[in-house]
Design a protein around this motif. Structure first.
Motif, PDB file in Angstrom:
ATOM      1  N   UNK A 117      38.552  20.278  20.240  1.00  0.00           N
ATOM      2  CA  UNK A 117      38.901  18.888  20.507  1.00  0.00           C
ATOM      3  C   UNK A 117      37.662  18.078  20.874  1.00  0.00           C
ATOM      4  N   UNK A 118      36.790  18.662  21.676  1.00  0.00           N
ATOM      5  CA  UNK A 118      35.569  17.941  22.074  1.00  0.00           C
ATOM      6  C   UNK A 118      34.678  17.660  20.856  1.00  0.00           C
ATOM      7  N   UNK A 119      34.594  18.612  19.933  1.00  0.00           N
ATOM      8  CA  UNK A 119      33.798  18.397  18.717  1.00  0.00           C
ATOM      9  C   UNK A 119      34.384  17.263  17.878  1.00  0.00           C
ATOM     10  N   UNK A 120      35.711  17.243  17.756  1.00  0.00           N
ATOM     11  CA  UNK A 120      36.366  16.164  17.015  1.00  0.00           C
ATOM     12  C   UNK A 120      36.119  14.822  17.686  1.00  0.00           C
ATOM     13  N   UNK A 121      36.236  14.809  19.007  1.00  0.00           N
ATOM     14  CA  UNK A 121      36.086  13.557  19.753  1.00  0.00           C
ATOM     15  C   UNK A 121      34.684  12.978  19.610  1.00  0.00           C
ATOM     16  N   UNK A 122      33.687  13.843  19.403  1.00  0.00           N
ATOM     17  CA  UNK A 122      32.311  13.382  19.285  1.00  0.00           C
ATOM     18  C   UNK A 122      32.101  12.509  18.047  1.00  0.00           C
ATOM     19  N   UNK A 123      33.004  12.618  17.064  1.00  0.00           N
ATOM     20  CA  UNK A 123      32.864  11.828  15.836  1.00  0.00           C
ATOM     21  C   UNK A 123      34.110  11.009  15.532  1.00  0.00           C
ATOM     22  N   UNK A 124      34.938  10.754  16.573  1.00  0.00           N
ATOM     23  CA  UNK A 124      36.189  10.021  16.360  1.00  0.00           C
ATOM     24  C   UNK A 124      36.382   8.976  17.444  1.00  0.00           C
ATOM     25  N   UNK A 125      37.113   7.896  17.101  1.00  0.00           N
ATOM     26  CA  UNK A 125      37.469   6.888  18.096  1.00  0.00           C
ATOM     27  C   UNK A 125      38.651   7.322  18.942  1.00  0.00           C
ATOM     28  N   UNK A 147      35.717   8.522  29.288  1.00  0.00           N
ATOM     29  CA  UNK A 147      34.793   7.895  28.327  1.00  0.00           C
ATOM     30  C   UNK A 147      35.468   6.790  27.520  1.00  0.00           C
ATOM     31  N   UNK A 148      36.763   6.614  27.744  1.00  0.00           N
ATOM     32  CA  UNK A 148      37.490   5.595  27.003  1.00  0.00           C
ATOM     33  C   UNK A 148      38.031   6.060  25.670  1.00  0.00           C
ATOM     34  N   UNK A 149      38.109   7.391  25.466  1.00  0.00           N
ATOM     35  CA  UNK A 149      38.639   7.925  24.216  1.00  0.00           C
ATOM     36  C   UNK A 149      40.076   8.374  24.404  1.00  0.00           C
ATOM     37  N   UNK A 150      41.026   7.729  23.715  1.00  0.00           N
ATOM     38  CA  UNK A 150      42.438   8.124  23.863  1.00  0.00           C
ATOM     39  C   UNK A 150      42.736   9.449  23.180  1.00  0.00           C
ATOM     40  N   UNK A 151      43.578  10.248  23.837  1.00  0.00           N
ATOM     41  CA  UNK A 151      44.011  11.547  23.317  1.00  0.00           C
ATOM     42  C   UNK A 151      45.530  11.564  23.277  1.00  0.00           C
ATOM     43  N   UNK A 152      46.095  11.981  22.145  1.00  0.00           N
ATOM     44  CA  UNK A 152      47.543  12.073  21.985  1.00  0.00           C
ATOM     45  C   UNK A 152      47.957  13.524  21.793  1.00  0.00           C
ATOM     46  N   UNK A 153      49.047  13.895  22.448  1.00  0.00           N
ATOM     47  CA  UNK A 153      49.610  15.232  22.246  1.00  0.00           C
ATOM     48  C   UNK A 153      50.672  15.156  21.152  1.00  0.00           C
ATOM     49  N   UNK A 154      50.695  16.169  20.290  1.00  0.00           N
ATOM     50  CA  UNK A 154      51.613  16.206  19.159  1.00  0.00           C
ATOM     51  C   UNK A 154      52.553  17.399  19.263  1.00  0.00           C
ATOM     52  N   UNK A 155      53.816  17.180  18.977  1.00  0.00           N
ATOM     53  CA  UNK A 155      54.854  18.222  18.887  1.00  0.00           C
ATOM     54  C   UNK A 155      55.167  18.875  20.224  1.00  0.00           C
ATOM     55  N   UNK A 156      54.136  19.221  20.990  1.00  0.00           N
ATOM     56  CA  UNK A 156      54.317  19.839  22.302  1.00  0.00           C
ATOM     57  C   UNK A 156      53.404  19.117  23.284  1.00  0.00           C
TER      58      UNK A 156
END
Length: 343
Positions: A117-125, A147-156
């Motif tokens: 997730x951290x690797x994805x966040x490094x290149x995503x809004x 850091x102001x980066x929104x995270x969404x949980x999916x399915x669970x």
């Protein structure tokens, strides 16, 4: 031969001046988004030859967002379908031009999922993922939120109160629905088996709670056995199902609350018990359709992936544009039910 629509026709249908239509077509001066969309919709409805150009002009004005998604098991049909629907939802968004980066978790270990997730966040809004409810993942989400980066949980769901939002099914209702079907469709009361992928998945835990509570309240004559953990692995599920059928001739029903459906189906096909238990699984695909048609499965509860992805992508864009929500929320999608008679 029908007369080809003119720019005057387009202006009249869309309720604006010819000069405004000209500005939309040629991008001469700024035009309000609402006006440009009205002209585009009118152009589409009358078959105006430059409707595609208008759409292109409108998209050029949109912001560009890179969104990250982390799913499980890339070789699983459900998650492959999920990835395709995510890509489609991002490409068709009308509020931004987007790029979808989709990864698949190599294991269910919380620290590995957090690292991906951290690797994805490094290149995503913004990022969205399927993951366990674990302190390691919660801490990683908290860092991204700071850091102001929104995270969404999916399915669970996970990191409740910290993540930006949950998008998926109401898993407690899913569990109760599975129990209702088993209690209603079983020939007679008996033992009932329940599989979950992991108790670290909040969604599986809620399905188990709903499943057991229904039997306690409405069908106490059935005996729900100790929950089996299958790690969402088909072979584990297959072996466990073979063992259940051999040990419990009074097995009345079974619910596979997470992955592993294919393993349960293969075991039932191999064993062909004289008294087939009522079996409920999740997600419709070629395998579950065939099992429904052959009366191996009684019901399949399925996630409406296309609707979920459109809703998710819209929420991610809103979070990027408006900032973190004061009260992180939950978005429940209505689930689909498949039976042998409606496939």
């Amino acid at each position: 031969m029908a007369k080809r629509p003119t720019i005057t026709d387009l202006a009249r249908i869309s309720g604006v001046s010819v000069a405004t239509v000209d500005r939309v077509l040629n991008n001469r001066l700024p035009v309000r988004e609402e006006t440009a969309r009205r002209v585009y919709e009118a152009a589409t409805s009358i078959g105006y030859h430059a409707a595609g150009l208008i759409k292109q002009r409108m998209r050029q004005e949109l912001p560009e967002y890179r969104l990250g998604f982390l799913l499980l098991r890339g070789n699983d049909v459900f998650y492959s379908d999920f990835a395709r629907e995510l890509e489609l939802a991002v490409s068709q968004s009308q509020r931004f031009r987007g790029v979808a980066t989709i990864d698949f978790a190599s294991s269910l270990a919380p620290d590995e999922i957090a690292a991906q997730m951290r690797k994805l966040a490094a290149k995503s809004r913004a990022v969205a993922l399927v993951g366990p409810d674990h302190p390691t993942l919660t801490a990683a989400v908290e860092t991204l939120k700071a850091r102001g980066q929104p995270v969404f949980s999916l399915l669970s769901d996970f990191a409740a109160g910290i993540r930006e939002g949950y998008v998926g099914l109401d898993n407690r209702k899913v569990g109760r629905t599975a129990a209702w079907m088993i209690a209603r469709a079983a020939r007679k009361p008996g033992k009932v088996a329940l599989f979950v992928g992991s108790h670290r998945f909040h969604g599986h835990e809620l399905r188990e709670i709903g499943f057991r509570s229904f039997f306690r309240e409405h069908a106490p004559e059935f005996t729900v056995m100790e929950t089996l953990v299958n790690l969402e692995a088909n072979q584990v599920t297959h072996d466990a199902m073979i063992d259940l059928l051999a040990r419990y001739p009074d097995l009345a029903g079974c619910y596979v609350a997470g992955g592993g459906m294919e393993g349960a189906v293969s075991a039932l096909r191999a064993a062909r018990p004289a008294n087939m238990p009522v079996v409920v699984c999740n997600e419709i695909n070629a395998e579950s359709r065939a099992a429904l048609a052959d009366n191996i499965l009684t019901m399949v509860i399925s996630t409406p992936l296309a609707a979920l992805c459109r809703e998710l992508v819209g929420l991610m864009a809103h979070a990027i544009e408006a900032g973190a929500a004061n009260a992180p929320g939950q978005t429940f999608l209505p689930f689909d039910i498949y039976l042998p008679e409606n496939i």
